[in-house]
Scaffold this motif. Structure first.
Motif, PDB file in Angstrom:
ATOM      1  N   ARG A  36       0.719  -1.225   0.231  1.00 51.06           N
ATOM      2  CA  ARG A  36       0.188   0.016   0.049  1.00 51.06           C
ATOM      3  C   ARG A  36       0.983   1.192  -0.121  1.00 51.06           C
ATOM      4  N   GLY A  37       1.667   1.239   0.809  1.00 51.46           N
ATOM      5  CA  GLY A  37       2.648   2.514   0.771  1.00 51.46           C
ATOM      6  C   GLY A  37       3.490   2.597  -0.518  1.00 51.46           C
ATOM      7  N   GLU A  38       4.015   1.506  -1.050  1.00 48.98           N
ATOM      8  CA  GLU A  38       4.482   1.829  -2.260  1.00 48.98           C
ATOM      9  C   GLU A  38       3.519   2.291  -3.391  1.00 48.98           C
ATOM     10  N   LYS A  39       2.373   1.761  -3.582  1.00 49.00           N
ATOM     11  CA  LYS A  39       1.490   2.158  -4.384  1.00 49.00           C
ATOM     12  C   LYS A  39       1.207   3.729  -4.151  1.00 49.00           C
ATOM     13  N   ALA A  40       0.942   4.098  -2.885  1.00 51.36           N
ATOM     14  CA  ALA A  40       0.514   5.390  -2.534  1.00 51.36           C
ATOM     15  C   ALA A  40       1.720   6.351  -2.713  1.00 51.36           C
ATOM     16  N   ARG A  41       2.976   5.932  -2.858  1.00 53.63           N
ATOM     17  CA  ARG A  41       4.187   6.955  -2.910  1.00 53.63           C
ATOM     18  C   ARG A  41       4.413   7.318  -4.541  1.00 53.63           C
ATOM     19  N   ILE A  42       4.008   6.076  -5.295  1.00 59.49           N
ATOM     20  CA  ILE A  42       4.134   6.455  -6.820  1.00 59.49           C
ATOM     21  C   ILE A  42       3.110   7.343  -7.123  1.00 59.49           C
ATOM     22  N   ILE A  43       1.784   7.208  -6.519  1.00 62.81           N
ATOM     23  CA  ILE A  43       0.743   8.501  -6.818  1.00 62.81           C
ATOM     24  C   ILE A  43       1.299   9.622  -6.205  1.00 62.81           C
ATOM     25  N   PHE A  44       2.051   9.758  -4.944  1.00 56.63           N
ATOM     26  CA  PHE A  44       2.440  10.873  -4.641  1.00 56.63           C
ATOM     27  C   PHE A  44       3.508  11.556  -5.433  1.00 56.63           C
ATOM     28  N   GLU A  45       4.230  10.926  -5.828  1.00 59.90           N
ATOM     29  CA  GLU A  45       5.456  11.210  -6.670  1.00 59.90           C
ATOM     30  C   GLU A  45       4.957  11.737  -8.174  1.00 59.90           C
ATOM     31  N   GLU A  63      -5.727   7.282  -1.121  1.00 62.64           N
ATOM     32  CA  GLU A  63      -6.182   5.935  -1.337  1.00 62.64           C
ATOM     33  C   GLU A  63      -5.365   5.240  -2.229  1.00 62.64           C
ATOM     34  N   PRO A  64      -4.715   4.317  -1.880  1.00 58.96           N
ATOM     35  CA  PRO A  64      -3.794   3.735  -2.932  1.00 58.96           C
ATOM     36  C   PRO A  64      -4.451   2.785  -3.915  1.00 58.96           C
ATOM     37  N   ASN A  65      -5.607   2.296  -3.845  1.00 55.95           N
ATOM     38  CA  ASN A  65      -6.265   1.318  -4.623  1.00 55.95           C
ATOM     39  C   ASN A  65      -6.956   2.036  -5.943  1.00 55.95           C
ATOM     40  N   SER A  66      -7.521   3.356  -5.437  1.00 57.14           N
ATOM     41  CA  SER A  66      -8.153   4.087  -6.523  1.00 57.14           C
ATOM     42  C   SER A  66      -7.516   5.202  -6.986  1.00 57.14           C
ATOM     43  N   THR A  88     -13.880   3.406   5.233  1.00 62.81           N
ATOM     44  CA  THR A  88     -13.018   2.192   5.821  1.00 62.81           C
ATOM     45  C   THR A  88     -11.751   1.648   4.856  1.00 62.81           C
ATOM     46  N   ALA A  89     -11.451   2.623   4.212  1.00 61.61           N
ATOM     47  CA  ALA A  89     -10.400   2.275   3.276  1.00 61.61           C
ATOM     48  C   ALA A  89      -8.971   2.827   4.108  1.00 61.61           C
ATOM     49  N   TRP A  90      -7.723   1.984   3.655  1.00 64.91           N
ATOM     50  CA  TRP A  90      -6.535   2.434   4.403  1.00 64.91           C
ATOM     51  C   TRP A  90      -5.847   3.438   3.648  1.00 64.91           C
ATOM     52  N   LEU A  91      -5.596   4.516   4.356  1.00 67.82           N
ATOM     53  CA  LEU A  91      -5.402   5.708   3.544  1.00 67.82           C
ATOM     54  C   LEU A  91      -3.789   6.022   4.221  1.00 67.82           C
ATOM     55  N   VAL A  92      -2.992   6.298   3.117  1.00 65.88           N
ATOM     56  CA  VAL A  92      -1.748   6.714   3.289  1.00 65.88           C
ATOM     57  C   VAL A  92      -1.491   8.385   3.468  1.00 65.88           C
ATOM     58  N   THR A  93      -0.597   9.061   4.320  1.00 64.14           N
ATOM     59  CA  THR A  93      -0.640  10.396   4.642  1.00 64.14           C
ATOM     60  C   THR A  93       1.020  10.784   4.300  1.00 64.14           C
ATOM     61  N   PHE A  94       0.897  11.835   3.359  1.00 66.03           N
ATOM     62  CA  PHE A  94       2.257  12.618   3.138  1.00 66.03           C
ATOM     63  C   PHE A  94       2.227  14.028   3.311  1.00 66.03           C
ATOM     64  N   ARG A  95       3.220  14.587   3.265  1.00 58.78           N
ATOM     65  CA  ARG A  95       3.200  16.135   3.194  1.00 58.78           C
ATOM     66  C   ARG A  95       3.553  16.663   1.672  1.00 58.78           C
ATOM     67  N   LEU A  96       2.985  17.443   1.413  1.00 57.95           N
ATOM     68  CA  LEU A  96       3.484  18.298   0.257  1.00 57.95           C
ATOM     69  C   LEU A  96       4.642  19.100   0.261  1.00 57.95           C
ATOM     70  N   ASN A  97       5.963  18.293   0.353  1.00 57.39           N
ATOM     71  CA  ASN A  97       7.088  19.022   0.384  1.00 57.39           C
ATOM     72  C   ASN A  97       7.944  18.119  -0.550  1.00 57.39           C
ATOM     73  N   GLU A  98       9.500  18.381  -0.388  1.00 55.14           N
ATOM     74  CA  GLU A  98      10.400  17.771  -1.197  1.00 55.14           C
ATOM     75  C   GLU A  98      10.469  16.245  -0.539  1.00 55.14           C
ATOM     76  N   THR A  99      10.223  15.738   0.507  1.00 57.04           N
ATOM     77  CA  THR A  99      10.422  14.411   0.758  1.00 57.04           C
ATOM     78  C   THR A  99       8.978  13.695   1.082  1.00 57.04           C
ATOM     79  N   GLY A 100       7.898  14.354   1.455  1.00 58.08           N
ATOM     80  CA  GLY A 100       6.752  13.727   1.660  1.00 58.08           C
ATOM     81  C   GLY A 100       6.613  13.538   3.065  1.00 58.08           C
ATOM     82  N   THR A 101       7.475  13.864   3.877  1.00 54.82           N
ATOM     83  CA  THR A 101       7.442  13.446   5.258  1.00 54.82           C
ATOM     84  C   THR A 101       6.739  14.312   6.136  1.00 54.82           C
ATOM     85  N   CYS A 102       5.817  13.765   7.137  1.00 59.32           N
ATOM     86  CA  CYS A 102       4.992  14.527   7.825  1.00 59.32           C
ATOM     87  C   CYS A 102       5.550  15.111   9.111  1.00 59.32           C
TER      88      CYS A 102
END
Length: 105
Positions: A36-45, A63-66, A88-102
């Motif tokens: 899930r984290g990898e799918k979300a990271r691809i969308i984030f990037e 939401e990594p699946n959609s 009820t979905a698993w969500l992945v949280t990032f920050r809109l910055n250079e690294t995505g770190t929260c």
């Protein structure tokens, strides 16, 4: 007379040992979380360059699946937006910055 500390034996510490999760199940859950984290990271990037200038350091929940994402300056508001559509979905949280770190460690 010298005092010695009593020796304490470590115990398992589980309140309900009959409810232990087998190592195979733990490994499966960890693999799913990483996927899930990898799918979300691809969308984030993919979307970050489009959003970062106007929304720097805002929160983005993905939401990594959609591939749907929700942004807001306040993490709770972004979460509320996401939960309205995916309660009820698993969500992945990032920050809109250079690294995505929260946060910081």
């Amino acid at each position: 007379m010298t005092k010695t500390k009593p020796v304490r034996h470590r115990h398992q510490g589980r309140i309900f040992p009959e409810f232990q999760i087998p190592p195979e199940e733990l490994a499966r859950r960890e693999a799913e979380k990483n996927a899930r984290g990898e799918k979300a990271r691809i969308i984030f990037e993919r979307v970050c360059p489009q959003l970062i200038d106007e929304h720097y350091n805002w929160f983005i929940l993905i939401e990594p699946n959609s591939g749907d994402y929700f942004i807001d300056r306040d993490e709770d508001v972004a979460d509320k937006k996401a939960r309205e559509k995916y309660p009820t979905a698993w969500l992945v949280t990032f920050r809109l910055n250079e690294t995505g770190t929260c946060g910081r460690i």
